[in-house]
Design a protein around this motif. Structure first.
Motif, mmCIF file in Angstrom:
data_model
loop_
_atom_site.group_PDB
_atom_site.id
_atom_site.type_symbol
_atom_site.label_atom_id
_atom_site.label_comp_id
_atom_site.label_asym_id
_atom_site.label_seq_id
_atom_site.Cartn_x
_atom_site.Cartn_y
_atom_site.Cartn_z
ATOM 1 N N GLN A 139 0.859 -1.187 0.000
ATOM 2 C CA GLN A 139 0.000 0.000 0.000
ATOM 3 C C GLN A 139 0.895 1.237 0.000
ATOM 4 N N ILE A 140 0.807 1.994 -1.086
ATOM 5 C CA ILE A 140 1.691 3.142 -1.278
ATOM 6 C C ILE A 140 0.884 4.420 -1.096
ATOM 7 N N THR A 141 1.242 5.205 -0.090
ATOM 8 C CA THR A 141 0.586 6.495 0.143
ATOM 9 C C THR A 141 1.399 7.574 -0.556
ATOM 10 N N VAL A 142 0.716 8.309 -1.445
ATOM 11 C CA VAL A 142 1.420 9.273 -2.289
ATOM 12 C C VAL A 142 0.598 10.555 -2.401
ATOM 13 N N SER A 143 1.265 11.676 -2.572
ATOM 14 C CA SER A 143 0.566 12.951 -2.769
ATOM 15 C C SER A 143 -0.051 12.981 -4.166
ATOM 16 N N TYR A 144 -1.039 13.859 -4.343
ATOM 17 C CA TYR A 144 -1.689 13.943 -5.648
ATOM 18 C C TYR A 144 -0.715 14.370 -6.737
ATOM 19 N N SER A 145 0.267 15.182 -6.383
ATOM 20 C CA SER A 145 1.230 15.640 -7.388
ATOM 21 C C SER A 145 2.137 14.506 -7.871
ATOM 22 N N GLN A 146 2.305 13.507 -7.029
ATOM 23 C CA GLN A 146 3.150 12.373 -7.391
ATOM 24 C C GLN A 146 2.348 11.178 -7.912
ATOM 25 N N HIS A 147 1.015 11.303 -7.918
ATOM 26 C CA HIS A 147 0.169 10.158 -8.258
ATOM 27 C C HIS A 147 0.366 9.694 -9.700
ATOM 28 N N ASP A 148 0.293 10.620 -10.646
ATOM 29 C CA ASP A 148 0.462 10.237 -12.055
ATOM 30 C C ASP A 148 1.856 9.670 -12.337
ATOM 31 N N PRO A 149 2.926 10.300 -11.812
ATOM 32 C CA PRO A 149 4.252 9.696 -12.006
ATOM 33 C C PRO A 149 4.352 8.289 -11.401
ATOM 34 N N LEU A 150 3.673 8.067 -10.265
ATOM 35 C CA LEU A 150 3.686 6.730 -9.668
ATOM 36 C C LEU A 150 3.016 5.721 -10.586
ATOM 37 N N LEU A 151 1.824 6.081 -11.119
ATOM 38 C CA LEU A 151 1.109 5.159 -12.009
ATOM 39 C C LEU A 151 1.937 4.856 -13.261
ATOM 40 N N TYR A 152 2.621 5.871 -13.776
ATOM 41 C CA TYR A 152 3.471 5.668 -14.952
ATOM 42 C C TYR A 152 4.604 4.701 -14.610
ATOM 43 N N TYR A 166 -8.904 7.404 -2.272
ATOM 44 C CA TYR A 166 -8.622 8.831 -2.380
ATOM 45 C C TYR A 166 -9.056 9.542 -1.102
ATOM 46 N N GLY A 167 -8.136 10.322 -0.542
ATOM 47 C CA GLY A 167 -8.420 11.112 0.656
ATOM 48 C C GLY A 167 -7.536 12.333 0.630
ATOM 49 N N VAL A 168 -6.906 12.621 1.764
ATOM 50 C CA VAL A 168 -5.933 13.713 1.789
ATOM 51 C C VAL A 168 -4.798 13.416 0.806
ATOM 52 N N LEU A 188 11.177 1.864 -5.538
ATOM 53 C CA LEU A 188 10.168 2.910 -5.332
ATOM 54 C C LEU A 188 10.719 4.032 -4.454
ATOM 55 N N THR A 189 11.401 3.667 -3.382
ATOM 56 C CA THR A 189 11.961 4.665 -2.464
ATOM 57 C C THR A 189 12.991 5.535 -3.162
ATOM 58 N N ASP A 190 13.868 4.900 -3.954
ATOM 59 C CA ASP A 190 14.898 5.658 -4.668
ATOM 60 C C ASP A 190 14.295 6.554 -5.748
ATOM 61 N N ARG A 191 13.333 6.001 -6.499
ATOM 62 C CA ARG A 191 12.750 6.751 -7.611
ATOM 63 C C ARG A 191 12.006 7.989 -7.124
ATOM 64 N N PHE A 192 11.345 7.892 -5.985
ATOM 65 C CA PHE A 192 10.526 9.016 -5.494
ATOM 66 C C PHE A 192 11.159 9.702 -4.277
ATOM 67 N N ASN A 193 12.477 9.571 -4.175
ATOM 68 C CA ASN A 193 13.258 10.301 -3.176
ATOM 69 C C ASN A 193 12.685 10.182 -1.767
ATOM 70 N N ASP A 194 12.266 8.974 -1.430
ATOM 71 C CA ASP A 194 11.776 8.681 -0.069
ATOM 72 C C ASP A 194 10.533 9.510 0.297
ATOM 73 N N GLN A 195 9.740 9.894 -0.724
ATOM 74 C CA GLN A 195 8.534 10.694 -0.477
ATOM 75 C C GLN A 195 7.273 9.833 -0.410
ATOM 76 N N LEU A 196 7.433 8.531 -0.491
ATOM 77 C CA LEU A 196 6.288 7.618 -0.417
ATOM 78 C C LEU A 196 6.247 6.942 0.948
ATOM 79 N N GLN A 197 5.047 6.627 1.385
ATOM 80 C CA GLN A 197 4.892 5.789 2.571
ATOM 81 C C GLN A 197 4.430 4.410 2.095
ATOM 82 N N ILE A 198 5.214 3.381 2.400
ATOM 83 C CA ILE A 198 4.923 2.035 1.892
ATOM 84 C C ILE A 198 4.677 1.092 3.066
ATOM 85 N N THR A 199 3.527 0.407 3.051
ATOM 86 C CA THR A 199 3.221 -0.592 4.073
ATOM 87 C C THR A 199 2.767 -1.879 3.387
#
Length: 212
Positions: A139-152, A166-168, A188-199
């Motif tokens: 489960q990857i928690t990501v900001s809306y600005s990073q959402h499209d790059p994550l899906l890509y 979808y929430g905050v 994932l951590t390296d690609r998004f500069n540790d800006q994701l929360q992964i559980t």
């Protein structure tokens, strides 16, 4: 759940004639001994006029339940060859019943062993094999600005999306093979500069076609 393992892709019935005797193998996936016995009883009822209904089954990821029956054939000429054919194919959670309609020509012990073994093996080939691959949900928690790059990124790396909330922020769930968890998390951590929360979430088995 333990390691990945093989089973048949679909239930099937295979028939061949050997020296005028009809050999019919019914092979099916099962999840319990009760289910296996139910299928055996069904086949025995359907072929109650047959000379023999011999069977074998293996149940459990470690095959802790194994049974076989010669059903009136000479000891060791039917049940064990059926069971050995299942073991040779390295498949699990299956029951195989080989029905024989005697055609008037005796096959001898060696001929019976070959007939029951080969009929079972042919049924396995006809059914096809699938590999059940153990997967975890990330489960990857990501900001809306990073959402499209994550899906890509997920699409580019052939990572299957299991769902999104979808929430905050956006929580994107993906399926990852158990043996690839560490590398996927690091990438994932390296690609998004540790800006994701992964559980890690629930596990599952994914079925994929298998070629030996």
């Amino acid at each position: 759940m333990t390691e990945n393992y093989l089973t048949i892709a679909q239930d099937t019935v295979y028939e061949q004639v050997i020296k005028k005797s009809r050999f019919i193998c019914t092979i099916a996936r099962v999840s319990s001994e009760e289910e296996a016995k139910g299928i055996i009883n069904k086949v025995q009822t359907e072929h109650r006029k047959a000379t023999h209904n011999c069977f074998a089954y293996m149940i459990g990821e470690d095959d802790h339940i194994q049974r076989e029956s010669d059903n009136g054939e000479p000891s060791g000429t039917a049940g064990i060859p059926i069971l050995e054919s299942l073991k040779l194919a390295k498949i699990h959670d299956v029951v195989a019943i080989v029905t024989r309609y005697f055609g008037g020509i005796k096959l001898g012990a060696g001929g019976l062993i070959r007939a029951y073994s080969n009929t079972t093996t042919a049924a396995i080939h006809q059914a096809g094999l699938i590999q059940r691959v153990k997967q975890a949900t990330l489960q990857i928690t990501v900001s809306y600005s990073q959402h499209d790059p994550l899906l890509y990124y997920l699409k580019e790396n052939s990572l299957e999306v299991a769902g999104e909330e979808y929430g905050v922020n956006v929580i994107t769930s993906i399926y990852v093979n158990e043996d690839e968890l560490a590398s996927v998390k690091k990438s994932l951590t390296d690609r998004f500069n540790d800006q994701l929360q992964i559980t890690e979430g629930p596990q599952r088995f994914n079925e994929v076609p298998y070629q030996s």
